[in-house]
Design a protein around this motif. Structure first.
Motif, PDB file in Angstrom:
ATOM      1  N   LEU A 127       0.848  -1.188   0.000  1.00 19.62           N
ATOM      2  CA  LEU A 127       0.000   0.000   0.000  1.00 19.62           C
ATOM      3  C   LEU A 127       0.883   1.237   0.000  1.00 19.62           C
ATOM      4  O   LEU A 127       1.865   1.297   0.737  1.00 19.62           O
ATOM      5  N   VAL A 128       0.543   2.202  -0.850  1.00 15.16           N
ATOM      6  CA  VAL A 128       1.184   3.510  -0.844  1.00 15.16           C
ATOM      7  C   VAL A 128       0.112   4.530  -0.481  1.00 15.16           C
ATOM      8  O   VAL A 128      -0.989   4.499  -1.028  1.00 15.16           O
ATOM      9  N   LEU A 129       0.436   5.414   0.462  1.00  7.99           N
ATOM     10  CA  LEU A 129      -0.489   6.467   0.875  1.00  7.99           C
ATOM     11  C   LEU A 129       0.014   7.797   0.337  1.00  7.99           C
ATOM     12  O   LEU A 129       1.110   8.232   0.685  1.00  7.99           O
ATOM     13  N   GLY A 130      -0.781   8.417  -0.525  1.00  7.47           N
ATOM     14  CA  GLY A 130      -0.452   9.733  -1.059  1.00  7.47           C
ATOM     15  C   GLY A 130       0.108   9.678  -2.469  1.00  7.47           C
ATOM     16  O   GLY A 130       1.122   9.054  -2.714  1.00  7.47           O
ATOM     17  N   GLU A 131      -0.588  10.322  -3.369  1.00  6.97           N
ATOM     18  CA  GLU A 131      -0.142  10.405  -4.762  1.00  6.97           C
ATOM     19  C   GLU A 131       0.678  11.678  -4.933  1.00  6.97           C
ATOM     20  O   GLU A 131       0.340  12.725  -4.391  1.00  6.97           O
ATOM     21  N   VAL A 132       1.780  11.583  -5.673  1.00  9.70           N
ATOM     22  CA  VAL A 132       2.609  12.748  -5.957  1.00  9.70           C
ATOM     23  C   VAL A 132       2.660  12.954  -7.464  1.00  9.70           C
ATOM     24  O   VAL A 132       2.351  12.049  -8.238  1.00  9.70           O
ATOM     25  N   ASP A 133       3.053  14.175  -7.858  1.00  8.93           N
ATOM     26  CA  ASP A 133       3.014  14.557  -9.278  1.00  8.93           C
ATOM     27  C   ASP A 133       3.696  13.557 -10.208  1.00  8.93           C
ATOM     28  O   ASP A 133       3.182  13.234 -11.267  1.00  8.93           O
ATOM     29  N   ASN A 134       4.851  13.066  -9.824  1.00  5.53           N
ATOM     30  CA  ASN A 134       5.594  12.207 -10.735  1.00  5.53           C
ATOM     31  C   ASN A 134       5.443  10.713 -10.428  1.00  5.53           C
ATOM     32  O   ASN A 134       6.163   9.891 -10.972  1.00  5.53           O
ATOM     33  N   LEU A 135       4.487  10.368  -9.567  1.00  9.36           N
ATOM     34  CA  LEU A 135       4.234   8.962  -9.256  1.00  9.36           C
ATOM     35  C   LEU A 135       2.745   8.815  -8.979  1.00  9.36           C
ATOM     36  O   LEU A 135       2.253   9.126  -7.904  1.00  9.36           O
ATOM     37  N   SER A 136       2.022   8.334  -9.978  1.00  8.12           N
ATOM     38  CA  SER A 136       0.563   8.310  -9.913  1.00  8.12           C
ATOM     39  C   SER A 136       0.014   6.941  -9.532  1.00  8.12           C
ATOM     40  O   SER A 136       0.715   5.933  -9.544  1.00  8.12           O
ATOM     41  N   ARG A 137      -1.284   6.928  -9.271  1.00 10.43           N
ATOM     42  CA  ARG A 137      -2.010   5.683  -9.022  1.00 10.43           C
ATOM     43  C   ARG A 137      -1.858   4.731 -10.212  1.00 10.43           C
ATOM     44  O   ARG A 137      -1.617   3.533 -10.047  1.00 10.43           O
ATOM     45  N   ASP A 138      -1.983   5.267 -11.437  1.00 16.18           N
ATOM     46  CA  ASP A 138      -1.872   4.426 -12.628  1.00 16.18           C
ATOM     47  C   ASP A 138      -0.486   3.793 -12.752  1.00 16.18           C
ATOM     48  O   ASP A 138      -0.354   2.626 -13.103  1.00 16.18           O
ATOM     49  N   THR A 139       0.539   4.573 -12.457  1.00 17.13           N
ATOM     50  CA  THR A 139       1.908   4.061 -12.524  1.00 17.13           C
ATOM     51  C   THR A 139       2.100   2.901 -11.565  1.00 17.13           C
ATOM     52  O   THR A 139       2.680   1.879 -11.920  1.00 17.13           O
ATOM     53  N   LEU A 140       1.606   3.063 -10.345  1.00 14.69           N
ATOM     54  CA  LEU A 140       1.775   2.006  -9.348  1.00 14.69           C
ATOM     55  C   LEU A 140       0.866   0.813  -9.610  1.00 14.69           C
ATOM     56  O   LEU A 140       1.267  -0.330  -9.398  1.00 14.69           O
ATOM     57  N   SER A 141      -0.354   1.056 -10.081  1.00 18.42           N
ATOM     58  CA  SER A 141      -1.253  -0.075 -10.336  1.00 18.42           C
ATOM     59  C   SER A 141      -0.718  -0.948 -11.470  1.00 18.42           C
ATOM     60  O   SER A 141      -1.011  -2.143 -11.504  1.00 18.42           O
ATOM     61  N   ALA A 142       0.076  -0.379 -12.353  1.00 20.69           N
ATOM     62  CA  ALA A 142       0.684  -1.168 -13.435  1.00 20.69           C
ATOM     63  C   ALA A 142       1.632  -2.236 -12.889  1.00 20.69           C
ATOM     64  O   ALA A 142       1.905  -3.227 -13.564  1.00 20.69           O
ATOM     65  N   VAL A 143       2.111  -2.037 -11.650  1.00 27.55           N
ATOM     66  CA  VAL A 143       2.977  -3.036 -11.014  1.00 27.55           C
ATOM     67  C   VAL A 143       2.302  -3.615  -9.760  1.00 27.55           C
ATOM     68  O   VAL A 143       2.962  -4.079  -8.831  1.00 27.55           O
TER      69      VAL A 143
END
Length: 159
Positions: A127-143
């Motif tokens: 689990l990651v808490l907090g989305e930042v400009d250069n690291l999005s939900r979509d980027t993380l869900s891809a992995v």
């Protein structure tokens, strides 16, 4: 309205904390993911499903810190990034934060956290808490890493 925003924030944090606090038990008759799992929460208009309680949490924003500390699950945070101003927290919370490895506090010229996908993935979070400009939900869900954002920070938030 501040009251509504606070209520939404508290609801998200309570959801995250319940997810974190529910894990770790081993008892007869529980499913592979634990009693009560899978659990799906809706965050910023996206359904996020957890098959088990998060055990390895990475904080990219500090909003959830007081709730995680109050529930005694700050030890589930394996890494943090960003600024955690000492004047925001009591001594016990600061001590707990100091025990969590800081990945980076580097920001761009506008003050936004700069952290790479590879650095976050290397922590093997569930689990990651907090989305930042250069690291999005979509980027993380891809992995296959779920991300939850504070509802007040959701793009379509009207509260």
């Amino acid at each position: 309205m501040k009251v509504t925003r606070l209520a939404v924030t508290a609801t998200l944090c309570a959801t995250v904390l319940l997810l974190a606090a529910c894990g770790g038990g081993s008892g007869a008759g529980t499913s592979a993911g634990g009693e009560g799992y899978p659990v799906t929460v809706t965050n910023c208009g996206v359904d996020v499903t957890f098959d088990a309680a998060p055990q390895r949490v990475v904080l990219l924003k500090s909003a959830a810190v007081p709730y995680l500390h109050s529930l005694g699950v700050l030890d589930r945070v394996t890494a943090r990034a960003g600024q955690y101003p000492k004047e925001y927290y009591d001594a016990a919370t600061i001590a707990a934060l100091d025990r969590i490895p800081l990945l980076t506090d580097r920001t761009d010229t506008s003050g936004h956290l700069q952290i790479s996908k590879e650095v976050v993935i290397s922590q093997q979070p569930d689990l990651v808490l907090g989305e930042v400009d250069n690291l999005s939900r979509d980027t993380l869900s891809a992995v296959n890493i779920p991300l939850l954002e504070e509802p007040a920070m959701c793009a379509n938030n009207t509260a």
